[in-house]
Write a protein that holds these residues in place. Sequence first.
Motif, PDB file in Angstrom:
ATOM      1  N   ALA A  82     -27.091 -29.461 -72.771  1.00 26.44           N
ATOM      2  CA  ALA A  82     -28.512 -29.175 -72.574  1.00 26.44           C
ATOM      3  C   ALA A  82     -28.727 -28.218 -71.410  1.00 26.44           C
ATOM      4  N   VAL A 141     -28.043 -27.258 -78.737  1.00 23.92           N
ATOM      5  CA  VAL A 141     -27.575 -28.381 -77.916  1.00 23.92           C
ATOM      6  C   VAL A 141     -26.608 -29.266 -78.699  1.00 23.92           C
ATOM      7  N   THR A 145     -22.767 -29.681 -77.680  1.00 28.03           N
ATOM      8  CA  THR A 145     -22.325 -31.034 -77.328  1.00 28.03           C
ATOM      9  C   THR A 145     -20.995 -31.345 -77.993  1.00 28.03           C
TER      10      THR A 145
END
Length: 273
Positions: A82, A141, A145
């Motif tokens: 993020a 994101v 991730t």
Amino acid sequence: MKDSFEDPPQSPPTERAPLLDGVRFAFGTLTVLPARITRWDRPAARTGMACAPLAGLAVGLLAAVPGVLLLVLGGGPLLAAAVTVAVPAALTRGLHLDGLADTVDGLGSAKPAEEALRIMKQSDIGPFGVIALLVVFLVQVAALTNVYADSWVRGALAGVLAAVTARLAMTLAARDGVPAARPGGLGAAVAGVVPLRSAVLVTALTVAACTAAALPLGLPAAAQHAAAVLVALPVAELLLRRCVRRFDGVTGDVFGALSEVSATVVLVVLALG
């Protein structure tokens, strides 16, 4: 990004600005990093847009550092991803995201080109733009991730590669033959300034550099990073052609949209496998 230039020609200037002037143009136009622009003309735009991937490299490195630090300190892949996604937005004052939202609003309006451009210039964001921002942010994101979960090295490299490819898409969009949709603004400032041969050369060098950067991770990883760039650029080209047909040319918003879409595709490809 700066808006100036009125009614520039739509062909590459014969003069080339010195490299330093071009680098300052690229950093001063495509980022908020301190760069004293010494020339603001078509030759500077020609050199500057060819140097756009260098601005992306700086943005990517600055985005990867806090992401890696958070991961090392136990923040987890989601938080690291993020922050890595948020930093480029901050380093452009959100202008590329705003450009994405405005472009999607214009494309989704089903209005004639002139009215669609008027919609894109409005300060508010329509429903199409809001949805586009949410989808792009969530996908970026989520993809990053997954990469950070594999290793901090891959996560950092993915962030850098996404930022570099995002600016490379701008170099290609500024090539000879791509018209500006209106006489003023960033689109008119940089439309058609990069000769096609130069755009192809910059693309080849950038792809080679991205591949070489991933070689320490092994040949499969290097091939995947090259593929990420080579998949993202055609997707950006499709969007570019759609915008040129829809708006009769490019605008600063279109450049921002190309940047965000390219970065998203890169991250998705790197998250696979």
